[in-house]
Design a protein around this motif. Structure first.
Motif, PDB file in Angstrom:
ATOM      1  N   ILE A   1       0.806  -1.217   0.000  1.00  0.00           N
ATOM      2  CA  ILE A   1       0.000   0.000   0.000  1.00  0.00           C
ATOM      3  C   ILE A   1       0.847   1.279   0.000  1.00  0.00           C
ATOM      4  CG2 ILE A   1      -0.288   0.029   2.515  1.00  0.00           C
ATOM      5  CD1 ILE A   1      -3.207   0.937   2.046  1.00  0.00           C
ATOM      6  N   VAL A   2       2.024   1.238   0.605  1.00  0.00           N
ATOM      7  CA  VAL A   2       2.885   2.427   0.648  1.00  0.00           C
ATOM      8  C   VAL A   2       4.268   2.151   0.066  1.00  0.00           C
ATOM      9  CG1 VAL A   2       1.677   3.596   2.532  1.00  0.00           C
ATOM     10  CG2 VAL A   2       3.482   1.940   3.066  1.00  0.00           C
ATOM     11  N   ALA A   3       4.396   1.104  -0.738  1.00  0.00           N
ATOM     12  CA  ALA A   3       5.701   0.728  -1.290  1.00  0.00           C
ATOM     13  C   ALA A   3       6.295   1.855  -2.132  1.00  0.00           C
ATOM     14  CB  ALA A   3       5.588  -0.551  -2.107  1.00  0.00           C
ATOM     15  N   ASP A   4       5.470   2.546  -2.904  1.00  0.00           N
ATOM     16  CA  ASP A   4       5.986   3.631  -3.745  1.00  0.00           C
ATOM     17  C   ASP A   4       6.332   4.887  -2.946  1.00  0.00           C
ATOM     18  OD1 ASP A   4       3.157   3.916  -3.319  1.00  0.00           O
ATOM     19  OD2 ASP A   4       3.135   5.469  -4.868  1.00  0.00           O
ATOM     20  N   LEU A   5       5.933   4.913  -1.678  1.00  0.00           N
ATOM     21  CA  LEU A   5       6.219   6.068  -0.818  1.00  0.00           C
ATOM     22  C   LEU A   5       7.445   5.855   0.065  1.00  0.00           C
ATOM     23  CD1 LEU A   5       2.590   6.965   0.328  1.00  0.00           C
ATOM     24  CD2 LEU A   5       3.928   8.009  -1.525  1.00  0.00           C
ATOM     25  N   GLY A   6       7.958   4.613   0.097  1.00  0.00           N
ATOM     26  CA  GLY A   6       9.190   4.401   0.850  1.00  0.00           C
ATOM     27  C   GLY A   6       9.213   3.238   1.822  1.00  0.00           C
ATOM     28  N   MET A   7       8.139   2.453   1.910  1.00  0.00           N
ATOM     29  CA  MET A   7       8.159   1.283   2.800  1.00  0.00           C
ATOM     30  C   MET A   7       7.679   0.076   2.007  1.00  0.00           C
ATOM     31  SD  MET A   7       6.557   0.787   6.579  1.00  0.00           S
ATOM     32  CE  MET A   7       7.578  -0.092   7.744  1.00  0.00           C
ATOM     33  N   SER A   8       8.577  -0.870   1.799  1.00  0.00           N
ATOM     34  CA  SER A   8       8.263  -2.040   0.974  1.00  0.00           C
ATOM     35  C   SER A   8       7.246  -2.956   1.647  1.00  0.00           C
ATOM     36  CB  SER A   8       9.541  -2.839   0.692  1.00  0.00           C
ATOM     37  OG  SER A   8       9.970  -3.512   1.873  1.00  0.00           O
ATOM     38  N   ALA A   9       6.614  -3.778   0.834  1.00  0.00           N
ATOM     39  CA  ALA A   9       5.662  -4.762   1.349  1.00  0.00           C
ATOM     40  C   ALA A   9       6.344  -5.700   2.342  1.00  0.00           C
ATOM     41  CB  ALA A   9       5.035  -5.550   0.199  1.00  0.00           C
ATOM     42  N   MET A  10       7.570  -6.072   2.063  1.00  0.00           N
ATOM     43  CA  MET A  10       8.306  -6.970   2.964  1.00  0.00           C
ATOM     44  C   MET A  10       8.545  -6.293   4.313  1.00  0.00           C
ATOM     45  SD  MET A  10      11.941  -8.916   2.419  1.00  0.00           S
ATOM     46  CE  MET A  10      11.337  -9.795   0.991  1.00  0.00           C
ATOM     47  N   ASP A  11       8.966  -5.034   4.288  1.00  0.00           N
ATOM     48  CA  ASP A  11       9.206  -4.312   5.542  1.00  0.00           C
ATOM     49  C   ASP A  11       7.912  -4.104   6.325  1.00  0.00           C
ATOM     50  OD1 ASP A  11      11.906  -4.173   5.007  1.00  0.00           O
ATOM     51  OD2 ASP A  11      11.838  -2.115   4.257  1.00  0.00           O
ATOM     52  N   LEU A  12       6.836  -3.774   5.626  1.00  0.00           N
ATOM     53  CA  LEU A  12       5.554  -3.574   6.295  1.00  0.00           C
ATOM     54  C   LEU A  12       5.049  -4.886   6.888  1.00  0.00           C
ATOM     55  CD1 LEU A  12       3.341  -1.626   7.089  1.00  0.00           C
ATOM     56  CD2 LEU A  12       2.358  -1.879   4.805  1.00  0.00           C
ATOM     57  N   GLY A  13       5.199  -5.981   6.153  1.00  0.00           N
ATOM     58  CA  GLY A  13       4.802  -7.288   6.669  1.00  0.00           C
ATOM     59  C   GLY A  13       5.600  -7.684   7.897  1.00  0.00           C
ATOM     60  N   ALA A  14       6.905  -7.429   7.875  1.00  0.00           N
ATOM     61  CA  ALA A  14       7.759  -7.753   9.026  1.00  0.00           C
ATOM     62  C   ALA A  14       7.362  -6.909  10.241  1.00  0.00           C
ATOM     63  CB  ALA A  14       9.226  -7.528   8.674  1.00  0.00           C
ATOM     64  N   LEU A  15       7.029  -5.650  10.005  1.00  0.00           N
ATOM     65  CA  LEU A  15       6.594  -4.780  11.084  1.00  0.00           C
ATOM     66  C   LEU A  15       5.318  -5.315  11.738  1.00  0.00           C
ATOM     67  CD1 LEU A  15       6.849  -2.076  12.649  1.00  0.00           C
ATOM     68  CD2 LEU A  15       5.500  -1.043  10.806  1.00  0.00           C
ATOM     69  N   ILE A  16       4.354  -5.701  10.924  1.00  0.00           N
ATOM     70  CA  ILE A  16       3.085  -6.212  11.447  1.00  0.00           C
ATOM     71  C   ILE A  16       3.279  -7.533  12.189  1.00  0.00           C
ATOM     72  CG2 ILE A  16       0.802  -7.096  10.773  1.00  0.00           C
ATOM     73  CD1 ILE A  16       0.831  -4.970   8.529  1.00  0.00           C
ATOM     74  N   ASP A  17       4.271  -8.301  11.778  1.00  0.00           N
ATOM     75  CA  ASP A  17       4.547  -9.580  12.442  1.00  0.00           C
ATOM     76  C   ASP A  17       5.136  -9.420  13.844  1.00  0.00           C
ATOM     77  OD1 ASP A  17       3.578 -11.128  10.400  1.00  0.00           O
ATOM     78  OD2 ASP A  17       5.539 -11.538   9.510  1.00  0.00           O
ATOM     79  N   ASP A  18       5.581  -8.227  14.190  1.00  0.00           N
ATOM     80  CA  ASP A  18       6.184  -7.992  15.501  1.00  0.00           C
ATOM     81  C   ASP A  18       5.078  -7.888  16.557  1.00  0.00           C
ATOM     82  OD1 ASP A  18       7.515  -7.167  17.781  1.00  0.00           O
ATOM     83  OD2 ASP A  18       8.795  -5.732  16.717  1.00  0.00           O
ATOM     84  N   VAL A  19       4.800  -8.998  17.234  1.00  0.00           N
ATOM     85  CA  VAL A  19       3.693  -9.063  18.191  1.00  0.00           C
ATOM     86  C   VAL A  19       3.938  -8.236  19.452  1.00  0.00           C
ATOM     87  CG1 VAL A  19       2.853 -11.298  17.379  1.00  0.00           C
ATOM     88  CG2 VAL A  19       4.560 -11.209  19.208  1.00  0.00           C
ATOM     89  N   ASP A  20       5.161  -7.739  19.627  1.00  0.00           N
ATOM     90  CA  ASP A  20       5.470  -6.919  20.803  1.00  0.00           C
ATOM     91  C   ASP A  20       5.086  -5.454  20.619  1.00  0.00           C
ATOM     92  OD1 ASP A  20       6.477  -9.091  22.226  1.00  0.00           O
ATOM     93  OD2 ASP A  20       8.496  -8.809  21.406  1.00  0.00           O
ATOM     94  N   LEU A  21       4.722  -5.066  19.409  1.00  0.00           N
ATOM     95  CA  LEU A  21       4.372  -3.673  19.139  1.00  0.00           C
ATOM     96  C   LEU A  21       2.861  -3.464  19.179  1.00  0.00           C
ATOM     97  CD1 LEU A  21       6.709  -2.794  16.128  1.00  0.00           C
ATOM     98  CD2 LEU A  21       7.027  -2.209  18.537  1.00  0.00           C
ATOM     99  N   TYR A  22       2.454  -2.322  19.732  1.00  0.00           N
ATOM    100  CA  TYR A  22       1.056  -1.908  19.677  1.00  0.00           C
ATOM    101  C   TYR A  22       0.779  -1.298  18.310  1.00  0.00           C
ATOM    102  CZ  TYR A  22       0.515  -2.513  24.707  1.00  0.00           C
ATOM    103  OH  TYR A  22       0.442  -3.040  25.968  1.00  0.00           O
TER     104      TYR A  22
END
Length: 158
Positions: free
Chosen positions: A111-132
């Motif tokens: 959704i924001v890959a063209d703005l500077g955050m890749s799908a892989m990075d966004l997916g990894a971020l969401i996978d971090d269960v320690d973050l609110y």
């Protein structure tokens, strides 16, 4: 769900390369169509982002470009409790899995890959269960270049 159960709902858009982040004014129970409609009134060279955090449980990231809305929700299991989450799944045409306990995202990871955050990075971020959800959206804002404006908008809501 009422607006009091929202942690926040923000609009973010860029004009002439400068980001603006502003709280969305919502009345009553927020729903997907109302969120999309409220985002359409903002300008933006690359569309407008909606960053919505609900009850420290999940987030919805919307991107409205022209007449098209792209969606990402951080946790499909939220749809068993929250009408907004269910509306997102319905819009994405994803069936509700009531026996699934796995926190997985639904929607457009690019959704924001063209703005500077890749799908892989966004997916990894969401996978971090320690973050609110707020922390995840803050990292998205930082990656896209409007972290300071995001923090100022959160503090203004306060």
């Amino acid at each position: 769900m009422t607006t009091t159960e929202l942690d926040f709902a923000l609009a973010a858009y860029a004009e002439d390369g400068v980001w603006t982040v502003t709280p969305l004014v919502l009345r009553g129970e927020p729903d997907l169509s109302a969120l999309v409609s409220s985002l359409r009134r903002y300008p933006g060279e690359t569309g407008v982002l909606g960053l919505i955090s609900v009850d420290e449980d999940f987030f919805v990231l919307l991107r409205v470009v022209g007449g098209r809305a792209r969606l990402l929700m951080s946790d499909v299991t939220a749809a068993t409790e929250w009408p907004l989450a269910r509306q997102v799944l319905d819009e994405l045409d994803i069936p509700l899995a009531e026996d699934d306990d796995d926190q997985v995202p639904a929607g457009d990871l690019a959704i924001v890959a063209d703005l500077g955050m890749s799908a892989m990075d966004l997916g990894a971020l969401i996978d971090d269960v320690d973050l609110y959800p707020e922390e995840m959206l803050e990292e998205v804002a930082e990656a896209l270049g409007f972290g300071t404006q995001f923090q100022e908008a959160i503090e203004a809501i306060g």
